[in-house]
Write an enzyme that holds these catalytic residues in place. Structure first.
Site, PDB file in Angstrom:
ATOM      1  N   LEU A 125       0.851  -1.194   0.000  1.00 19.24           N
ATOM      2  CA  LEU A 125       0.000   0.000   0.000  1.00 19.24           C
ATOM      3  C   LEU A 125       0.888   1.246   0.000  1.00 19.24           C
ATOM      4  O   LEU A 125       0.810   2.095  -0.873  1.00 19.24           O
ATOM      5  CB  LEU A 125      -0.917  -0.021   1.230  1.00 19.24           C
ATOM      6  CG  LEU A 125      -1.812   1.207   1.448  1.00 19.24           C
ATOM      7  CD1 LEU A 125      -2.917   1.277   0.402  1.00 19.24           C
ATOM      8  CD2 LEU A 125      -2.449   1.180   2.850  1.00 19.24           C
ATOM      9  N   GLU A 127       3.664   4.144  -0.143  1.00 18.55           N
ATOM     10  CA  GLU A 127       4.660   4.650  -1.093  1.00 18.55           C
ATOM     11  C   GLU A 127       5.418   5.793  -0.413  1.00 18.55           C
ATOM     12  O   GLU A 127       4.986   6.272   0.651  1.00 18.55           O
ATOM     13  CB  GLU A 127       3.957   5.167  -2.360  1.00 18.55           C
ATOM     14  CG  GLU A 127       3.200   4.063  -3.078  1.00 18.55           C
ATOM     15  CD  GLU A 127       2.446   4.534  -4.311  1.00 18.55           C
ATOM     16  OE1 GLU A 127       2.482   5.746  -4.616  1.00 18.55           O
ATOM     17  OE2 GLU A 127       1.821   3.682  -4.967  1.00 18.55           O
ATOM     18  N   SER A 132       0.291   7.940   5.798  1.00 17.18           N
ATOM     19  CA  SER A 132      -0.999   8.148   6.479  1.00 17.18           C
ATOM     20  C   SER A 132      -2.090   8.474   5.458  1.00 17.18           C
ATOM     21  O   SER A 132      -3.223   8.011   5.575  1.00 17.18           O
ATOM     22  CB  SER A 132      -0.891   9.306   7.481  1.00 17.18           C
ATOM     23  OG  SER A 132      -0.033   8.948   8.539  1.00 17.18           O
ATOM     24  N   TRP A 156       8.701   0.729   2.480  1.00 13.58           N
ATOM     25  CA  TRP A 156       8.462   0.265   3.849  1.00 13.58           C
ATOM     26  C   TRP A 156       7.621  -1.013   3.848  1.00 13.58           C
ATOM     27  O   TRP A 156       6.688  -1.154   4.625  1.00 13.58           O
ATOM     28  CB  TRP A 156       7.787   1.342   4.711  1.00 13.58           C
ATOM     29  CG  TRP A 156       8.588   2.596   4.765  1.00 13.58           C
ATOM     30  CD1 TRP A 156       8.276   3.796   4.215  1.00 13.58           C
ATOM     31  CD2 TRP A 156       9.868   2.763   5.397  1.00 13.58           C
ATOM     32  NE1 TRP A 156       9.279   4.704   4.447  1.00 13.58           N
ATOM     33  CE2 TRP A 156      10.263   4.105   5.181  1.00 13.58           C
ATOM     34  CE3 TRP A 156      10.716   1.933   6.123  1.00 13.58           C
ATOM     35  CZ2 TRP A 156      11.462   4.612   5.662  1.00 13.58           C
ATOM     36  CZ3 TRP A 156      11.903   2.445   6.601  1.00 13.58           C
ATOM     37  CH2 TRP A 156      12.256   3.771   6.374  1.00 13.58           C
ATOM     38  N   ILE A 339      14.347   0.517  34.768  1.00 10.80           N
ATOM     39  CA  ILE A 339      14.518  -0.424  35.885  1.00 10.80           C
ATOM     40  C   ILE A 339      15.875  -1.131  35.774  1.00 10.80           C
ATOM     41  O   ILE A 339      16.552  -1.364  36.775  1.00 10.80           O
ATOM     42  CB  ILE A 339      13.348  -1.443  35.914  1.00 10.80           C
ATOM     43  CG1 ILE A 339      12.062  -0.732  36.365  1.00 10.80           C
ATOM     44  CG2 ILE A 339      13.668  -2.629  36.822  1.00 10.80           C
ATOM     45  CD1 ILE A 339      10.793  -1.584  36.272  1.00 10.80           C
ATOM     46  N   GLU A 365       0.977   0.753  10.241  1.00 11.80           N
ATOM     47  CA  GLU A 365      -0.443   0.353  10.318  1.00 11.80           C
ATOM     48  C   GLU A 365      -1.304   1.408  11.017  1.00 11.80           C
ATOM     49  O   GLU A 365      -2.169   1.108  11.834  1.00 11.80           O
ATOM     50  CB  GLU A 365      -0.587  -1.028  10.958  1.00 11.80           C
ATOM     51  CG  GLU A 365       0.213  -2.070  10.169  1.00 11.80           C
ATOM     52  CD  GLU A 365      -0.468  -3.386   9.986  1.00 11.80           C
ATOM     53  OE1 GLU A 365      -1.694  -3.416  10.088  1.00 11.80           O
ATOM     54  OE2 GLU A 365       0.238  -4.359   9.733  1.00 11.80           O
TER      55      GLU A 365
HETATM   56  N1  CAA Z   1     -12.918  -0.892   5.874  1.00 12.72           N
HETATM   57  C1  CAA Z   1     -13.567  -0.722   4.700  1.00 12.72           C
HETATM   58  N2  CAA Z   1     -13.813   0.489   4.159  1.00 12.72           N
HETATM   59  C2  CAA Z   1     -13.348   1.561   4.834  1.00 12.72           C
HETATM   60  C3  CAA Z   1     -12.661   1.452   6.047  1.00 12.72           C
HETATM   61  C4  CAA Z   1     -12.470   0.163   6.577  1.00 12.72           C
HETATM   62  N3  CAA Z   1     -11.826  -0.018   7.716  1.00 12.72           N
HETATM   63  N4  CAA Z   1     -12.325   2.681   6.464  1.00 12.72           N
HETATM   64  C5  CAA Z   1     -12.796   3.539   5.565  1.00 12.72           C
HETATM   65  N5  CAA Z   1     -13.404   2.872   4.567  1.00 12.72           N
HETATM   66  C6  CAA Z   1     -14.105   3.447   3.412  1.00 12.72           C
HETATM   67  C7  CAA Z   1     -15.054   4.519   3.870  1.00 12.72           C
HETATM   68  O1  CAA Z   1     -16.313   3.948   4.227  1.00 12.72           O
HETATM   69  C8  CAA Z   1     -15.160   5.405   2.661  1.00 12.72           C
HETATM   70  O2  CAA Z   1     -16.056   4.822   1.757  1.00 12.72           O
HETATM   71  P1  CAA Z   1     -17.125   5.729   0.913  1.00 12.72           P
HETATM   72  O3  CAA Z   1     -16.263   6.528  -0.018  1.00 12.72           O
HETATM   73  O4  CAA Z   1     -17.976   4.728   0.211  1.00 12.72           O
HETATM   74  O5  CAA Z   1     -17.828   6.572   1.913  1.00 12.72           O
HETATM   75  C9  CAA Z   1     -13.759   5.326   2.045  1.00 12.72           C
HETATM   76  O6  CAA Z   1     -13.163   4.121   2.564  1.00 12.72           O
HETATM   77  C10 CAA Z   1     -12.881   6.502   2.403  1.00 12.72           C
HETATM   78  O7  CAA Z   1     -12.757   6.539   3.805  1.00 12.72           O
HETATM   79  P2  CAA Z   1     -12.217   7.827   4.576  1.00 12.72           P
HETATM   80  O8  CAA Z   1     -12.996   9.019   4.132  1.00 12.72           O
HETATM   81  O9  CAA Z   1     -12.195   7.524   6.021  1.00 12.72           O
HETATM   82  O10 CAA Z   1     -10.755   7.964   3.970  1.00 12.72           O
HETATM   83  P3  CAA Z   1      -9.543   8.940   4.349  1.00 12.72           P
HETATM   84  O11 CAA Z   1      -8.748   9.176   3.119  1.00 12.72           O
HETATM   85  O12 CAA Z   1     -10.040  10.119   5.126  1.00 12.72           O
HETATM   86  O13 CAA Z   1      -8.589   8.049   5.253  1.00 12.72           O
HETATM   87  C11 CAA Z   1      -7.550   7.307   7.227  1.00 12.72           C
HETATM   88  C12 CAA Z   1      -8.841   7.761   6.513  1.00 12.72           C
HETATM   89  C13 CAA Z   1      -8.028   6.817   8.561  1.00 12.72           C
HETATM   90  C14 CAA Z   1      -6.568   8.483   7.433  1.00 12.72           C
HETATM   91  C15 CAA Z   1      -6.845   6.213   6.406  1.00 12.72           C
HETATM   92  O14 CAA Z   1      -6.266   6.691   5.230  1.00 12.72           O
HETATM   93  C16 CAA Z   1      -5.783   5.505   7.196  1.00 12.72           C
HETATM   94  O15 CAA Z   1      -6.077   4.605   7.970  1.00 12.72           O
HETATM   95  N6  CAA Z   1      -4.496   5.885   7.008  1.00 12.72           N
HETATM   96  C17 CAA Z   1      -3.406   5.129   7.584  1.00 12.72           C
HETATM   97  C18 CAA Z   1      -2.873   4.181   6.560  1.00 12.72           C
HETATM   98  C19 CAA Z   1      -2.082   3.055   7.185  1.00 12.72           C
HETATM   99  O16 CAA Z   1      -2.436   2.507   8.214  1.00 12.72           O
HETATM  100  N7  CAA Z   1      -0.998   2.683   6.511  1.00 12.72           N
HETATM  101  C20 CAA Z   1      -0.244   1.554   6.936  1.00 12.72           C
HETATM  102  C21 CAA Z   1       0.328   0.851   5.755  1.00 12.72           C
HETATM  103  S1  CAA Z   1       0.581  -0.884   5.911  1.00 12.72           S
HETATM  104  C22 CAA Z   1       1.852  -1.145   6.922  1.00 12.72           C
HETATM  105  O17 CAA Z   1       2.306  -0.295   7.616  1.00 12.72           O
HETATM  106  C23 CAA Z   1       2.309  -2.568   6.962  1.00 12.72           C
HETATM  107  C24 CAA Z   1       3.734  -2.894   6.798  1.00 12.72           C
HETATM  108  O18 CAA Z   1       4.149  -3.574   5.837  1.00 12.72           O
HETATM  109  C25 CAA Z   1       4.669  -2.514   7.895  1.00 12.72           C
END
Ligand code: CAA
Length: 406
Positions: A125, A127, A132, A156, A339, A365
């Site tokens: 996911l 880039e 975020s 990452w 500690i 995450e």
């Molecule tokens: N499940 C399914 N759908 C979801 C959802 C979920 N948990 N959360 C949101 N959606 C849907 C919403 O319902 C919405 O749908 P509609 O358009 O139909 O209404 C759509 O997705 C958009 O949702 P948001 O408006 O909430 O989107 P946003 O752009 O405002 O993002 C955010 C919200 C919480 C900031 C999100 O982008 C986020 O969680 N960011 C963090 C990303 C992250 O965790 N990255 C980690 C990468 S992976 C990793 O780290 C692993 C590794 O290899 C180490």
């Protein structure tokens, strides 16, 4: 309300604990120093069935529930975060997404070998310019006849150089008015022409693991590698995170426990001012905080696991579990070093590794800040969960353990 673990849960706990404590703990410092993954880790996790723990037997899994997944993660991270990271990406972010969103044919082709541990899976996911703000992805997926052509670079990525498969998110419709709706998800074999990858060195923590980059240059995949429907990539990625964050929460709970165990042991051994340092109230206060954090973190993740078992949407509950447990594990590791005094500052003891490892989970995450925004969003009524076209299946023991899932 039943807080008791089943006989099967206790068996999983015991099996994973023995693997982590007896096989990995004795060599982890060596591999952490070398900044390499111990070569036996992935094959052994596959052999023990850990890589398919909560998937149905008919898809190559062990037929256990989602609580068993959490318990396994707790035991793995009580020894080293890198072991739990394997579960977060291979199972949480990839295999469970296939289980939730893939067609039956895709499950047979991709999920089955992943659940058996014959193929290792990762998640693409993030880039360099999309962390975020996950919807800011610039990688592209262009339809060309009965194929897609994929381009872009992911950063990452845990298990970047170890994985055989990636669940890759790219922009398939640059014209979509809402950028969220222009993304699609693909399951891609990483031996395809045009794939480049490498490890990132010089990380603060998770040094005995693989974290890297994966670039796609005109990588062609058949259209039947699309997971879900075109434009569903963002929702799929977020649902992946609901599972990945669960494993991170459970793992961080194990890290708090490791800090607590190391701190109680050391405070009984170390003497100052003529008594065990365990007798000092300020040491006791730190230990009491670790006990409190461990109990709360465990309740948070097990509630989320229970909700997954029931087939209930748990985005909010998983987010709070991840936020709390990772912040608390970082605090516990810092106090564990305090500690241990000067000894805690060297790698003679494990606690300095715990602190370095704990920091990563506060970032990946979903940073703690993102989780605070998610929680505030629910509380203020700005955020609501809409039903998904495909939900993560609720756990049904008989169905999970029979040879034919249907
Ligand atoms: N499940 C399914 N759908 C979801 C959802 C979920 N948990 N959360 C949101 N959606 C849907 C919403 O319902 C919405 O749908 P509609 O358009 O139909 O209404 C759509 O997705 C958009 O949702 P948001 O408006 O909430 O989107 P946003 O752009 O405002 O993002 C955010 C919200 C919480 C900031 C999100 O982008 C986020 O969680 N960011 C963090 C990303 C992250 O965790 N990255 C980690 C990468 S992976 C990793 O780290 C692993 C590794 O290899 C180490």
């Amino acid at each position: 309300m039943d807080f008791a673990l089943s006989e099967e849960h206790r068996m999983v706990q015991q099996m994973v604990r023995e693997f982590a404590q007896k096989e990995v703990a004795p060599v982890i410092k060596e591999f952490d120093r070398k900044q390499e993954m111990a070569p036996f880790v992935l094959p052994r996790m596959a052999e023990l069935g850990i890589l398919g723990i909560c998937l149905p037997v008919s898809y190559g899994g062990q037929g256990m529930d989602y609580i068993a997944l959490g318990l396994a993660c707790e035991e793995l991270e009580a020894v080293d975060t890198t072991l739990r990271v394997v579960m977060s990406v291979h199972m949480g972010l990839n295999s469970l997404a296939l289980f939730q969103w893939a067609t039956e044919d895709q499950k047979q082709r991709f999920l089955l070998p992943q659940a058996r541990g014959e193929k290792i899976a990762c998640f693409g996911l993030t880039e360099s310019g999309a962390g975020s703000d996950a919807a800011a992805i610039r990688s592209t997926a262009r339809r060309a006849g009965d194929e897609y052509v994929l381009n872009g670079e992911k950063m990452w990525i845990s298990l970047a150089t170890k994985a055989d498969h990636i669940l890759w998110i790219g922009r398939s419709d640059p014209q979509a008015p809402d950028p969220h709706d222009g993304l699609s998800a693909f399951l891609v074999e990483l031996d395809r022409p045009g794939v480049g990858r490498g490890d990132i060195h010089g990380k603060l923590g998770v040094r005995a693991g693989s974290t890297g980059w994966i670039s796609f240059q005109d990588v062609r995949v058949p259209a039947d590698h699309l997971i879900g429907e075109p434009g569903e990539g963002f929702k799929i990625a977020m649902s992946c995170l609901d599972n990945g964050r669960y494993t991170v929460a459970a793992g961080a709970t194990g890290l708090i426990r490791a800090c607590l165990e190391a701190s109680t042991k050391y405070s009984h051994e170390r003497q100052a001012f003529g008594r065990d340092i365990a007798r000092f109230q300020l040491v006791q206060q730190k230990i009491a905080h670790m006990v409190q954090s461990y109990d709360a973190a465990r309740l948070f993740y097990q509630r989320a696991g229970w909700m997954k078992n029931q087939g209930l949407r748990n985005t909010r509950e998983t987010s709070i579990a991840k936020w709390f447990a990772t912040d608390a594990s970082f605090a516990a590791a810092s106090e564990a070093i305090q500690i241990h005094g000067a000894y805690g500052y060297s790698d003679e003891y494990d606690v300095e590794r715990y602190l370095r490892n704990a920091k990563g989970a506060v970032i990946y995450e979903g940073t703690s800040e993102i989780h605070q925004l998610i929680q505030a969003g629910y509380a203020l009524g700005y955020r609501q969960d809409a039903p998904l076209r495909c939900e993560l299946p609720a756990y049904e023991i008989q169905k999970w353990q029979q040879e034919d899932f249907h």
